[in-house]
Motif scaffolding. Structure first.
Motif, PDB file in Angstrom:
ATOM      1  N   LEU A 180      -7.395  28.104  22.507  1.00 24.90           N
ATOM      2  CA  LEU A 180      -7.279  27.722  23.916  1.00 24.90           C
ATOM      3  C   LEU A 180      -7.635  28.885  24.837  1.00 24.90           C
ATOM      4  O   LEU A 180      -8.341  28.700  25.844  1.00 24.90           O
ATOM      5  CB  LEU A 180      -5.856  27.239  24.212  1.00 24.90           C
ATOM      6  N   ILE A 181      -7.151  30.068  24.511  1.00 24.71           N
ATOM      7  CA  ILE A 181      -7.473  31.250  25.331  1.00 24.71           C
ATOM      8  C   ILE A 181      -8.982  31.481  25.361  1.00 24.71           C
ATOM      9  O   ILE A 181      -9.581  31.704  26.425  1.00 24.71           O
ATOM     10  CB  ILE A 181      -6.728  32.491  24.808  1.00 24.71           C
ATOM     11  N   ASN A 182      -9.605  31.401  24.201  1.00 28.32           N
ATOM     12  CA  ASN A 182     -11.057  31.605  24.122  1.00 28.32           C
ATOM     13  C   ASN A 182     -11.814  30.527  24.902  1.00 28.32           C
ATOM     14  O   ASN A 182     -12.892  30.781  25.455  1.00 28.32           O
ATOM     15  CB  ASN A 182     -11.522  31.612  22.663  1.00 28.32           C
ATOM     16  N   HIS A 183     -11.237  29.328  24.946  1.00 30.37           N
ATOM     17  CA  HIS A 183     -11.893  28.212  25.630  1.00 30.37           C
ATOM     18  C   HIS A 183     -11.810  28.351  27.148  1.00 30.37           C
ATOM     19  O   HIS A 183     -12.805  28.133  27.865  1.00 30.37           O
ATOM     20  CB  HIS A 183     -11.238  26.898  25.184  1.00 30.37           C
ATOM     21  N   PHE A 184     -10.623  28.696  27.645  1.00 33.29           N
ATOM     22  CA  PHE A 184     -10.414  28.712  29.096  1.00 33.29           C
ATOM     23  C   PHE A 184     -10.758  30.044  29.761  1.00 33.29           C
ATOM     24  O   PHE A 184     -11.101  30.076  30.946  1.00 33.29           O
ATOM     25  CB  PHE A 184      -8.949  28.361  29.413  1.00 33.29           C
ATOM     26  N   GLN A 185     -10.638  31.139  29.050  1.00 32.44           N
ATOM     27  CA  GLN A 185     -10.751  32.465  29.656  1.00 32.44           C
ATOM     28  C   GLN A 185     -12.047  32.695  30.454  1.00 32.44           C
ATOM     29  O   GLN A 185     -11.994  33.228  31.579  1.00 32.44           O
ATOM     30  CB  GLN A 185     -10.606  33.547  28.589  1.00 32.44           C
ATOM     31  N   PRO A 186     -13.232  32.299  29.952  1.00 30.07           N
ATOM     32  CA  PRO A 186     -14.464  32.587  30.701  1.00 30.07           C
ATOM     33  C   PRO A 186     -14.500  31.939  32.098  1.00 30.07           C
ATOM     34  O   PRO A 186     -15.194  32.439  32.986  1.00 30.07           O
ATOM     35  CB  PRO A 186     -15.566  32.014  29.799  1.00 30.07           C
ATOM     36  N   GLU A 200      -2.241  33.643  29.237  1.00 33.53           N
ATOM     37  CA  GLU A 200      -1.756  34.552  28.195  1.00 33.53           C
ATOM     38  C   GLU A 200      -0.335  34.217  27.752  1.00 33.53           C
ATOM     39  O   GLU A 200       0.007  34.368  26.587  1.00 33.53           O
ATOM     40  CB  GLU A 200      -1.811  36.007  28.690  1.00 33.53           C
ATOM     41  N   LYS A 201       0.485  33.722  28.700  1.00 33.37           N
ATOM     42  CA  LYS A 201       1.880  33.440  28.365  1.00 33.37           C
ATOM     43  C   LYS A 201       2.024  32.192  27.490  1.00 33.37           C
ATOM     44  O   LYS A 201       2.716  32.198  26.481  1.00 33.37           O
ATOM     45  CB  LYS A 201       2.706  33.251  29.651  1.00 33.37           C
ATOM     46  N   ASN A 202       1.392  31.116  27.915  1.00 34.70           N
ATOM     47  CA  ASN A 202       1.508  29.848  27.180  1.00 34.70           C
ATOM     48  C   ASN A 202       0.329  28.946  27.553  1.00 34.70           C
ATOM     49  O   ASN A 202       0.459  28.027  28.363  1.00 34.70           O
ATOM     50  CB  ASN A 202       2.831  29.152  27.519  1.00 34.70           C
ATOM     51  N   PRO A 203      -0.842  29.180  26.948  1.00 34.37           N
ATOM     52  CA  PRO A 203      -2.036  28.416  27.331  1.00 34.37           C
ATOM     53  C   PRO A 203      -1.910  26.916  27.074  1.00 34.37           C
ATOM     54  O   PRO A 203      -2.626  26.127  27.695  1.00 34.37           O
ATOM     55  CB  PRO A 203      -3.141  29.041  26.472  1.00 34.37           C
ATOM     56  N   LEU A 204      -1.021  26.509  26.175  1.00 30.80           N
ATOM     57  CA  LEU A 204      -0.823  25.078  25.933  1.00 30.80           C
ATOM     58  C   LEU A 204      -0.392  24.367  27.207  1.00 30.80           C
ATOM     59  O   LEU A 204      -0.733  23.196  27.424  1.00 30.80           O
ATOM     60  CB  LEU A 204       0.223  24.875  24.835  1.00 30.80           C
ATOM     61  N   ARG A 205       0.341  25.078  28.059  1.00 30.64           N
ATOM     62  CA  ARG A 205       0.832  24.482  29.307  1.00 30.64           C
ATOM     63  C   ARG A 205      -0.302  24.166  30.275  1.00 30.64           C
ATOM     64  O   ARG A 205      -0.137  23.351  31.181  1.00 30.64           O
ATOM     65  CB  ARG A 205       1.838  25.424  29.971  1.00 30.64           C
ATOM     66  N   ILE A 206      -1.462  24.817  30.112  1.00 30.12           N
ATOM     67  CA  ILE A 206      -2.605  24.508  30.980  1.00 30.12           C
ATOM     68  C   ILE A 206      -2.993  23.034  30.823  1.00 30.12           C
ATOM     69  O   ILE A 206      -3.363  22.368  31.795  1.00 30.12           O
ATOM     70  CB  ILE A 206      -3.811  25.417  30.640  1.00 30.12           C
ATOM     71  N   LEU A 207      -2.871  22.518  29.612  1.00 28.70           N
ATOM     72  CA  LEU A 207      -3.247  21.131  29.354  1.00 28.70           C
ATOM     73  C   LEU A 207      -2.350  20.141  30.086  1.00 28.70           C
ATOM     74  O   LEU A 207      -2.701  18.965  30.236  1.00 28.70           O
ATOM     75  CB  LEU A 207      -3.199  20.847  27.840  1.00 28.70           C
ATOM     76  N   VAL A 257       1.126  17.162  25.490  1.00 24.94           N
ATOM     77  CA  VAL A 257       1.815  18.429  25.178  1.00 24.94           C
ATOM     78  C   VAL A 257       3.258  18.442  25.669  1.00 24.94           C
ATOM     79  O   VAL A 257       4.043  19.288  25.272  1.00 24.94           O
ATOM     80  CB  VAL A 257       1.050  19.643  25.760  1.00 24.94           C
ATOM     81  N   ARG A 258       3.633  17.525  26.575  1.00 24.31           N
ATOM     82  CA  ARG A 258       4.964  17.510  27.197  1.00 24.31           C
ATOM     83  C   ARG A 258       5.140  18.704  28.131  1.00 24.31           C
ATOM     84  O   ARG A 258       4.411  19.676  28.063  1.00 24.31           O
ATOM     85  CB  ARG A 258       6.093  17.479  26.170  1.00 24.31           C
ATOM     86  N   GLY A 259       6.130  18.651  29.009  1.00 23.29           N
ATOM     87  CA  GLY A 259       6.247  19.656  30.052  1.00 23.29           C
ATOM     88  C   GLY A 259       7.220  20.780  29.793  1.00 23.29           C
ATOM     89  O   GLY A 259       7.447  21.611  30.666  1.00 23.29           O
TER      90      GLY A 259
END
Length: 423
Positions: A180-186, A200-207, A257-259
């Motif tokens: 996820l980090i590699n996907h969103f970072q650019p 960086e803290k919890n990229p799953l929460r971006i979804l 992913v739930r909140g």
């Protein structure tokens, strides 16, 4: 100037509160059949509980909690959800040491979140939830989901959809996190500040972001299902097998992913597809949280649960035009004419109530016709008429409001006669 109710709260008045009672009683009865026991926790807790239990990267902790300092300088928070409090109680009272495991609990009570009020969403809302602690058997995951579906179906809802996903174990999530980090970072600068902080803290929460949910990178984000190790995949497959055997239809959604930060393995939501229900379709959400008890200072203990909003449940029932079969008729309404009759009626009311009958009388000194209208409004099954003539004859006229049949009953034997009529 009159004082109004705070924004985001509601008064539940007589006539409406009976619907709440029916729904809550139904939920409690279903919990009884599943052997879940009620637990009641404080409405406010130490703020740290929710920071640790819910997760400091969640919207709840960052934006929505009602937090204050007490006179001792301690930071306290009105509970925004129920799981953290239940797990805290489970740990504090060493329920993990009880002989009967897993420990199966349910709760029902007000929660508080500072959100933008809208249809079906309030700042004070009532949440019903269940937690099963002490088992990592896929069968208990299916049981928890089954309990929620049973409640909705028992109340008559038909436009239901169960959406389920696996968040995997720690190893699977680490692999997915890197992807996820590699996907969103650019292109992270194209996302909101919350998403940037979560990278960086919890990229799953971006979804789970509501602002950027239509961004093209959301649609092409790596799926957790592609990063599940063999153990996690086997676990998820077993949960789905149990659901299939129980006849519970489901849809696998790899973006779910739930909140809350504490979920792992099974995550699920139950949604309403009823026309007119609104843009927010989620009725219920839950999942597995195998590390939360440890986070609260307890031993390694697996757990799974769900929570639902009573307000949203009632809104779903309304959207499907479901009338709840609750009734609260008056068993006996006494029409009393004159002071002496009123005094005797008060005694008879007391005696009826002591035998668990619902009974009432007029307290506005209205004429007989108006009193009969009052009896009609409360759907009285029987009306007992007591006036001067009846007092002289030492009788009371008892009328069956459904059949219109009326008979004289001795005042001294009235309660016994009424008991016999009601059998």
């Amino acid at each position: 100037m009159s004082i109004q109710i705070p924004r985001g709260t509601q008064d539940i008045l007589p006539g409406e509160v009976e619907k709440w009672q029916f729904v809550e009683d139904t939920a409690k009865e279903i919990c009884r059949t599943y052997q879940y026991k009620e637990i009641r926790t404080p409405i406010f807790e130490h703020t740290e509980l929710f920071q640790k239990g819910v997760g400091d990267t969640t919207d709840i902790v960052q934006k929505e909690m009602y937090t204050f300092e007490d006179r001792g300088g301690r930071s306290l928070t009105l509970r925004p959800e129920g799981t953290a409090s239940v797990v805290r109680s489970f740990t504090q009272h060493k329920m993990f040491g009880q002989p009967n495991q897993p420990v199966k609990l349910f709760y029902n009570g007000p929660m508080f979140r500072y959100e933008r009020p809208q249809a079906g969403r309030f700042r004070q809302f009532v949440q019903f939830g269940v937690e099963a602690l002490g088992s990592e058997d896929p069968a208990i995951d299916a049981e928890v989901i089954s309990l929620a579906m049973t409640l909705y179906k028992k109340l008559g809802l038909k436009s239901l959809k169960l959406v389920i996903n696996s968040l995997g174990d720690k190893e699977s999530r680490i692999s997915h996190r890197t992807a996820l980090i590699n996907h969103f970072q650019p292109r992270i600068e194209e996302f909101c500040s919350d998403c940037q902080n979560r990278l960086e803290k919890n990229p799953l929460r971006i979804l789970d972001c509501k602002k950027d949910r239509d961004h093209e990178l959301m649609k092409s984000a790596p799926s957790i299902l592609d990063y599940l190790n063999n153990e996690s995949k086997t676990y998820f497959d077993k949960v789905l097998l149990y659901l299939k055997e129980l006849g519970i239809e489901y849809e696998v959604d790899p973006t779910l992913v739930r909140g809350l930060d504490y979920y792992n393995h099974t995550a699920f939501e139950i949604m309403s597809s009823a026309e007119g229900f609104g843009a927010i379709t989620t009725l219920c959400g839950g999942g597995r949280y195998n590390g939360l008890v440890q986070e609260m200072g307890g031993p390694e203990t697996p757990g799974i649960g769900f929570a639902l909003s009573i307000e949203r449940l009632l809104a779903a029932l309304e959207a499907e035009n479901i009338q709840l079969p609750y009734e609260n008729p008056v068993d006996c309404f006494i029409v009393a004419l004159g002071e002496e009759a009123k005094l005797k009626a008060a005694v008879l009311l007391q005696q009826l109530r002591q035998h668990s009958f619902s009974a009432d009388m007029d307290y506005l000194d209205r004429k007989m016709k108006a009193q009969f209208k009052a009896a009609d409004r409360v759907h009285a099954k029987y009306v007992a008429i007591l006036g001067e003539d009846e007092l002289q004859k030492r009788i009371i006229n008892l009328k069956n409001m459904e059949t219109g049949e009326q008979k004289e009953v001795a005042i001294t034997d009235f309660v016994n006669q009424f008991i016999q009529l009601s059998k």
